[in-house]
Design a protein around this motif. Structure first.
Motif, PDB file in Angstrom:
ATOM      1  N   GLY A 198       0.716  -0.889   0.212  1.00  8.22           N
ATOM      2  CA  GLY A 198      -0.272  -0.021   0.171  1.00  8.22           C
ATOM      3  C   GLY A 198       1.077   0.991   0.068  1.00  8.22           C
ATOM      4  N   TYR A 199       2.353   1.182   0.246  1.00  8.13           N
ATOM      5  CA  TYR A 199       2.623   2.308   0.235  1.00  8.13           C
ATOM      6  C   TYR A 199       3.471   2.498  -1.099  1.00  8.13           C
ATOM      7  N   SER A 200       3.350   3.480  -1.677  1.00 11.97           N
ATOM      8  CA  SER A 200       4.896   3.936  -2.781  1.00 11.97           C
ATOM      9  C   SER A 200       6.609   3.041  -2.027  1.00 11.97           C
ATOM     10  N   LYS A 201       7.202   2.923  -3.242  1.00 14.37           N
ATOM     11  CA  LYS A 201       8.169   3.312  -3.498  1.00 14.37           C
ATOM     12  C   LYS A 201       9.288   4.634  -3.067  1.00 14.37           C
ATOM     13  N   GLU A 202       8.596   5.833  -3.024  1.00 10.25           N
ATOM     14  CA  GLU A 202       9.128   6.638  -3.150  1.00 10.25           C
ATOM     15  C   GLU A 202       9.379   6.654  -0.846  1.00 10.25           C
ATOM     16  N   GLU A 203       8.005   6.436  -0.684  1.00  8.34           N
ATOM     17  CA  GLU A 203       7.402   6.585   0.371  1.00  8.34           C
ATOM     18  C   GLU A 203       8.893   5.571   1.550  1.00  8.34           C
ATOM     19  N   ILE A 204       8.455   4.436   0.233  1.00  6.41           N
ATOM     20  CA  ILE A 204       9.605   3.469   0.923  1.00  6.41           C
ATOM     21  C   ILE A 204      11.134   4.454   1.429  1.00  6.41           C
ATOM     22  N   LYS A 205      11.016   4.953   0.891  1.00  8.37           N
ATOM     23  CA  LYS A 205      12.851   5.214   0.550  1.00  8.37           C
ATOM     24  C   LYS A 205      12.961   6.155   1.804  1.00  8.37           C
ATOM     25  N   MET A 206      11.455   7.191   1.540  1.00  7.83           N
ATOM     26  CA  MET A 206      12.278   7.712   3.223  1.00  7.83           C
ATOM     27  C   MET A 206      12.053   7.687   4.319  1.00  7.83           C
ATOM     28  N   MET A 207      11.398   6.535   4.247  1.00 13.02           N
ATOM     29  CA  MET A 207      11.281   5.525   5.801  1.00 13.02           C
ATOM     30  C   MET A 207      12.782   5.074   6.147  1.00 13.02           C
ATOM     31  N   GLU A 208      12.699   3.961   5.018  1.00 17.05           N
ATOM     32  CA  GLU A 208      14.108   3.070   4.547  1.00 17.05           C
ATOM     33  C   GLU A 208      15.342   4.036   5.116  1.00 17.05           C
ATOM     34  N   GLU A 209      15.698   5.218   4.231  1.00 14.56           N
ATOM     35  CA  GLU A 209      17.172   6.149   3.966  1.00 14.56           C
ATOM     36  C   GLU A 209      17.054   6.968   5.671  1.00 14.56           C
ATOM     37  N   THR A 210      15.791   6.778   6.176  1.00 13.10           N
ATOM     38  CA  THR A 210      16.152   8.027   7.247  1.00 13.10           C
ATOM     39  C   THR A 210      16.173   7.057   8.352  1.00 13.10           C
ATOM     40  N   LYS A 211      15.668   6.417   8.674  1.00 14.23           N
ATOM     41  CA  LYS A 211      16.825   5.070   9.767  1.00 14.23           C
ATOM     42  C   LYS A 211      17.760   5.044   8.935  1.00 14.23           C
ATOM     43  N   LYS A 212      18.280   5.024   7.891  1.00 12.42           N
ATOM     44  CA  LYS A 212      20.219   4.512   8.286  1.00 12.42           C
ATOM     45  C   LYS A 212      20.570   5.064   8.007  1.00 12.42           C
ATOM     46  N   ILE A 213      20.272   6.641   7.686  1.00 10.43           N
ATOM     47  CA  ILE A 213      20.836   8.173   7.048  1.00 10.43           C
ATOM     48  C   ILE A 213      21.357   7.976   9.167  1.00 10.43           C
ATOM     49  N   LEU A 214      20.564   8.094   9.780  1.00 16.40           N
ATOM     50  CA  LEU A 214      20.436   8.615  11.676  1.00 16.40           C
ATOM     51  C   LEU A 214      21.180   7.285  12.105  1.00 16.40           C
ATOM     52  N   ASN A 215      20.342   6.506  11.743  1.00 14.69           N
ATOM     53  CA  ASN A 215      21.236   5.231  12.608  1.00 14.69           C
ATOM     54  C   ASN A 215      20.856   4.118  13.622  1.00 14.69           C
ATOM     55  N   LEU A 216      19.451   4.768  13.256  1.00 12.35           N
ATOM     56  CA  LEU A 216      18.207   4.694  14.028  1.00 12.35           C
ATOM     57  C   LEU A 216      17.305   3.385  13.641  1.00 12.35           C
ATOM     58  N   PRO A 217      17.946   1.892  13.719  1.00 14.18           N
ATOM     59  CA  PRO A 217      17.639   1.328  12.762  1.00 14.18           C
ATOM     60  C   PRO A 217      15.850   0.868  12.735  1.00 14.18           C
ATOM     61  N   ASP A 218      15.722   0.885  14.681  1.00 16.24           N
ATOM     62  CA  ASP A 218      14.027   0.731  14.909  1.00 16.24           C
ATOM     63  C   ASP A 218      13.810   1.946  15.480  1.00 16.24           C
ATOM     64  N   LEU A 219      13.484   2.914  14.187  1.00 15.85           N
ATOM     65  CA  LEU A 219      12.908   3.761  14.518  1.00 15.85           C
ATOM     66  C   LEU A 219      11.414   3.526  14.051  1.00 15.85           C
ATOM     67  N   LYS A 220      10.335   3.765  14.228  1.00 16.00           N
ATOM     68  CA  LYS A 220       9.331   4.074  13.908  1.00 16.00           C
ATOM     69  C   LYS A 220       8.933   5.641  12.974  1.00 16.00           C
ATOM     70  N   VAL A 221       8.730   5.010  11.848  1.00 15.61           N
ATOM     71  CA  VAL A 221       8.757   5.989  10.788  1.00 15.61           C
ATOM     72  C   VAL A 221       7.310   5.712   9.360  1.00 15.61           C
ATOM     73  N   SER A 222       6.895   6.915   9.342  1.00 15.74           N
ATOM     74  CA  SER A 222       5.778   6.870   8.273  1.00 15.74           C
ATOM     75  C   SER A 222       6.036   7.520   7.545  1.00 15.74           C
ATOM     76  N   ALA A 223       4.975   7.421   5.292  1.00 18.42           N
ATOM     77  CA  ALA A 223       5.238   8.475   5.361  1.00 18.42           C
ATOM     78  C   ALA A 223       4.432   8.707   3.876  1.00 18.42           C
ATOM     79  N   THR A 224       3.765   9.785   3.521  1.00 20.75           N
ATOM     80  CA  THR A 224       3.022  10.186   2.372  1.00 20.75           C
ATOM     81  C   THR A 224       3.893  10.726   1.493  1.00 20.75           C
ATOM     82  N   CYS A 225       3.604  10.437   0.093  1.00 19.81           N
ATOM     83  CA  CYS A 225       4.080  11.378  -0.700  1.00 19.81           C
ATOM     84  C   CYS A 225       3.320  11.472  -1.906  1.00 19.81           C
ATOM     85  N   VAL A 226       3.265  13.032  -2.043  1.00 14.96           N
ATOM     86  CA  VAL A 226       2.342  14.069  -3.222  1.00 14.96           C
ATOM     87  C   VAL A 226       2.957  14.266  -3.952  1.00 14.96           C
TER      88      VAL A 226
END
Ligand code: A2P
Length: 326
Positions: A198-226
């Motif tokens: 149900g997510y778009s690839k862009e939303e998954i990029k924002m979510m996964e990249e945020t965790k990697k850059i901040l080095n917070l692998p367990d961070l809860k993050v969601s996104a809607t990209c418009v």
């Protein structure tokens, strides 16, 4: 230093050139590559004519020190490893390598240290909306981030020249040729492809990249990209919850400490940052619906800080730390 730009005829490619020119970068050769469509075209740079060459498997034989890539994922997947195999550092603006655990994904203000422990020669430049968002989150990380929710309002320049042409085309009343719906006088709540979850690839990029850059692998993050009918500069509305009470004045001080971030007490819009390097944070306020949370709205030029400038800042770190020699 021998520099190559791959995708030099594109929007980000051109901006690589203008930023190198603005910064007065010293180099011994600057070579431009694109597809056969633009090979032979001439680009003005520091008063000289540079001729765009067709990219091919031999392009990196001449021994470049650094290549700035912005020619799409498939071009990066094919050619970045070739360049790297010849000892050329690749700073890649596509999503091809971003989530590879062996490849650093870098926003220099946040995690430049990743460049010191590299195993290879490829460095990934993050997604445009992610870059401006992690600049904000990094300033808040010490408060213990519990959950982040993003909503992005992304300009058509994020799709390159094709996006801008489709905005102009549909503003004139013609049918879209690039986006699935007319972007003029409209918003399209889907960027990149829709996935099974149900997510778009862009939303998954924002979510996964945020965790990697901040080095917070367990961070809860969601996104809607418009996608919105704005020519240039992305906006991201960020809602963030913390483990502890947040002092907004302290947040402002931390954010303003970044050279490319400014908190604005007035209402700012994409027009205020387009063509500039700074990310503006506006509407910073406490979230009244949770115990410890904030809302803010961050705006940045997606072609500059969201792409070309961030890549060149990575190059500057490589030079400063003597990983690449001028
Ligand atoms: P070209 O202009 O010759 O098609 P944008 O994102 O603004 O559309 O830019 C994409 C960039 O990537 C352009 O410079 C484009 O070149 C380049 N590009 C696309 N496909 C290839 C390819 N197969 N090889 C090299 N460059 C490519």
């Amino acid at each position: 230093m021998k520099i190559a730009i791959v995708g030099a005829s594109g929007m980000v490619g051109r901006t690589f050139l203008s930023i190198l020119e603005e910064k007065g970068f010293s180099y011994s050769t600057l070579t431009l590559f694109a597809s056969p469509r633009s090979a032979g075209n001439v680009v003005k740079y520091q008063g000289h004519d540079l001729v765009i060459k067709e990219l091919n498997e031999q392009s990196f034989d001449e021994g470049f020190d650094v290549a700035l890539f912005s020619a799409g994922g498939s071009t990066s997947l094919k050619y970045a490893p070739i360049a790297a195999s010849k000892g050329c550092y690749v700073i890649d603006n596509s999503s091809a390598f971003r989530m590879d655990p062996n490849i650093p994904l870098v926003v220099p203000e946040v995690n430049a240290h990743e460049l010191m422990n590299m195993n290879g020669y490829i460095i990934a430049n993050p997604n445009c909306s992610t870059i401006q968002s992690v600049l904000v989150l990094n300033a808040l990380k010490h408060l213990g981030i519990k959950r982040v929710s993003y909503t992005s309002y992304q300009a058509v320049s994020g799709s390159g020249y094709q996006g801008i042409k489709d905005l102009e085309r549909t503003l004139e009343g013609n049918a879209p040729e690039y986006y699935p719906q007319p972007i003029a006088h409209n918003v399209i709540p889907l960027i990149d492809v829709l996935l099974d979850n149900g997510y778009s690839k862009e939303e998954i990029k924002m979510m996964e990249e945020t965790k990697k850059i901040l080095n917070l692998p367990d961070l809860k993050v969601s996104a809607t990209c418009v996608r919105v009918p704005v020519k240039n500069a992305h906006s991201v509305s960020i809602q963030c919850e913390f483990d502890q009470e947040v002092d907004l004045d302290q947040v402002k001080v931390s954010l303003n400490a970044h050279p490319f971030v400014k908190v604005s007490d007035s209402i700012v819009t994409p027009r205020d940052v387009s063509g500039h390097d700074v990310a503006l944070v506006t509407r910073l306020r406490k979230d009244l619906s949770v115990d410890h949370g904030i809302h803010c709205f961050v705006i940045a030029d997606n072609i500059r800080k969201g792409a070309a400038l961030n890549a060149i800042q990575i190059l500057e770190v490589l030079i400063e730390r003597s990983i690449v020699h001028v």
